[in-house]
Design a protein around this motif. Sequence first.
Motif, mmCIF file in Angstrom:
data_model
loop_
_atom_site.group_PDB
_atom_site.id
_atom_site.type_symbol
_atom_site.label_atom_id
_atom_site.label_comp_id
_atom_site.label_asym_id
_atom_site.label_seq_id
_atom_site.Cartn_x
_atom_site.Cartn_y
_atom_site.Cartn_z
ATOM 1 N N UNK A 49 26.884 -13.400 -20.603
ATOM 2 C CA UNK A 49 27.035 -11.962 -20.195
ATOM 3 C C UNK A 49 26.121 -11.388 -21.397
ATOM 4 N N UNK A 50 26.171 -11.842 -22.581
ATOM 5 C CA UNK A 50 25.339 -11.217 -23.883
ATOM 6 C C UNK A 50 23.906 -11.302 -23.336
ATOM 7 N N UNK A 51 23.494 -12.449 -22.756
ATOM 8 C CA UNK A 51 22.174 -12.631 -22.250
ATOM 9 C C UNK A 51 21.794 -11.690 -21.223
ATOM 10 N N UNK A 52 22.649 -11.697 -20.186
ATOM 11 C CA UNK A 52 22.439 -10.525 -19.103
ATOM 12 C C UNK A 52 22.239 -9.138 -19.699
ATOM 13 N N UNK A 53 23.234 -8.621 -20.631
ATOM 14 C CA UNK A 53 23.307 -7.390 -21.130
ATOM 15 C C UNK A 53 21.869 -7.103 -22.063
ATOM 16 N N UNK A 54 21.463 -8.064 -22.693
ATOM 17 C CA UNK A 54 20.293 -7.898 -23.708
ATOM 18 C C UNK A 54 18.904 -8.110 -22.553
ATOM 19 N N UNK A 55 19.188 -8.206 -21.522
ATOM 20 C CA UNK A 55 17.691 -8.421 -20.263
ATOM 21 C C UNK A 55 17.590 -7.230 -19.695
ATOM 22 N N UNK A 56 16.340 -7.020 -19.129
ATOM 23 C CA UNK A 56 16.032 -5.989 -18.188
ATOM 24 C C UNK A 56 16.818 -5.593 -17.027
ATOM 25 N N UNK A 57 17.535 -6.645 -16.890
ATOM 26 C CA UNK A 57 18.357 -6.849 -15.603
ATOM 27 C C UNK A 57 19.936 -6.120 -15.681
ATOM 28 N N UNK A 58 20.245 -5.625 -16.922
ATOM 29 C CA UNK A 58 21.431 -5.317 -17.572
ATOM 30 C C UNK A 58 22.012 -3.973 -16.609
ATOM 31 N N UNK A 59 21.003 -3.154 -15.873
ATOM 32 C CA UNK A 59 21.551 -2.233 -14.853
ATOM 33 C C UNK A 59 22.463 -2.531 -13.968
ATOM 34 N N UNK A 60 22.381 -3.751 -13.441
ATOM 35 C CA UNK A 60 23.430 -4.087 -12.230
ATOM 36 C C UNK A 60 24.441 -5.238 -12.877
#
Length: 559
Positions: free
Chosen positions: A290-301
Motif C-alpha cells: 500500500x505504501x508503494x501504491x500511495x507514493x506512486x502516480x496511481x494513488x488517486x485510485x
Amino acid sequence: MILRRLEPHSAGHAAPGRHHPERPVFTTAIATANSSDIPAHGTVTFARLIADLVARFVNIPPDTVDDTIVDTQRQIVQALGMDRSLFFQVGPGGDLVFTHQWTRPEFAHYDVPDHMSALSAQAQFPWLLNQLRVGTIVVVDDVDELPSDLDRENLRRVGTRSNVTVPIFVDGELIGALSVASLGMPRAATPILKDAMRLVGQVFGQALQHRSDQQQLQRAMREVTQLRDLLARDNELLHREVKQLRCNSGVTADSGAARETLQLVEQVAPTGATVLLLGETGAGKEVFAKEIHELSPRAKRPMVRVNCGAIPTALIESELFGREKGAYTGAVSRQVGRFEMAEGSTIFLDEIGELPLEAQVKLLRVLQDRVVERLGSTQPIKVDVRIIAATNRNLEDAVAARTFREDLFYRLNVFPITVPPLRERVEDIPALVWAFIEECSKHFGKSVTSVSRESMEALQRYTWPGNIRELRNTVEHAMILANSPKLVIPAPTARGNARQRSLKLTDVEAAHIKAVLDSTGWRVRGPGGAAELLGVKPTTLEGRMARLGVRRPSTAAGH
C-alpha cells in the motif's frame, strides 16, 4: 407512369436536407386518411384501418417490429386489392436492401428470393433508386412504360405488372422505401392507394426510428450499467479501506531494518515497475504494498487486493480476468475481472505462489502484453495496471519443483523487496502497539493512557513467530479484557501450549492473572503490582487466585 415529389408538409416525409418536426406523425396519418381525395365510400373503412395500424406501432417492443411490419403489409395488400408488398431499408453506401415482403398465396411463385437481399439496389433498380433518393413517389401503372431497361427487366423477373413505391424519410434522411405491386395484370393507381402507401410508409419509418433509438438507448444503458458496476466496486474498495483496522496511515519504521526496506519502497514507487514482496506470513507485506501504491502516480485510485490463496481454483481465472455471460454453468451475467477493476491503478496479488499453473499462463501474458481475455471470450482487453505481488514461499524452490513457472518468476522478480520479520524490528514494537491501542480504543470505546513497562519489555523480548498479525491479535485481546487506563499486555505463550489452551472462562481468567503476575514478578500489592494493573483490590485478587488455584511456580520462588 406518374412521378410525384413528396410535398414539404407531408408528415414524416421531409425532403432531403429539410426537417419538419412540427406535426406529430400518428395524428397526421389519421388526419390525412380522412382527406378529401379519398372516395367517400372508402373513407371510414380506410381511416379505421389506418387507425388500427397506427395503434399497433405505438410503444411497440423493438423485437416485434419486423413481424408487425410484415403483418401490416398483408393487411394493406388485402385492403387495397394489390398482390404483393416489398419493404426496403437503406444499407451501407446508401443502397436500398430488401428486408420484408408479403405476397398473396396464389402468387407465391413470384416471391422475391432471399438471395436478392444481398444484391445492390443500385445494380438492380438504378433509375428507381435515384428517384427515391430525391423524394419522388414512383407510380408505375404498367411496367412496360419504365424508361430504364434494367429496372424494367428486373421488375418483370419478379412478376411485377404495376407498382407504387414510396420513399421513407426521417429527419431529412432516406431510411427506406415501401412498395405495393399488382402481379396478375396492370392496375392503375388510385388516390387512396397512393395516400395509403405514403401513410403506411410514414408509420414504418417512425417505428424503425423508434427501434433504432431504443437500441441505442439500450446500448447506452449497458455501458452505464458497466460503469456503475465498476464505480460500485471502487466504492466498495474505498469502504473497505475506511473500515479496515490498520496500524497507521504509513509504515512504522523506527528500526534500521524497516528504514532500509522503506528506502527501497520510496525508490521503486514512482517508477511503475513490477515489485515482488518477500517475507514471512504476517510480516506486513500488504502495508508495504500500500505504501508503494500511495507514493506512486496511481494513488488517486484505490489499490485492488487479491488473495490468490483464498479464491477457489475453479474461480481464480474469472475473478482475475473476468468472464462473459454463459462462460460456464452458473455464469448468469458478465463479470469484470480484478485486472479491469484496477485500470489506471495497482493490483496487489498476495500469496502469488498459490496461483494455479493455468492462471499463471494468463498472468504472464498480462505482464508481457498488458492485455487480458475474459473467460468465454477471445477478445483481448488492454489494461494499464501496475502489479505488486507478495509471497511467503521460496519461489525459486517452487520453480525447481515445477509448481511455479520460471518465466513468470523472472517477470515478477524485477524489483524484489524482503520485508523483515517483527523479531528484526524490535524498536518498532512500541509504536505498533500504540497504533493498535488507538484503533481498538475507538472500536471498543475504551480509553488507555499507558502501558506497563514490564508488558512492553516482555513484548520486545518475545520472538513473534506470527509477526505483526500476532502482535495485533495480542493487543486486541488485552484491550478486550482491559478495565483500567493502564493496559497490561501479557506476551503470548509458546505456540505448542497455545494449541492446548482451554476456552473455559475460568481457565482464561486464571491464565490472564498468571500472565500479569509473571510480568510483575508475582508482586500483588503496591505500586505497579498485579492488583493495581488489574484494577482490583489486593484482597480481591488474592481471593480470586485462591478460588482459581493460581499459585506461584516453584521455579519462581527465589525471584
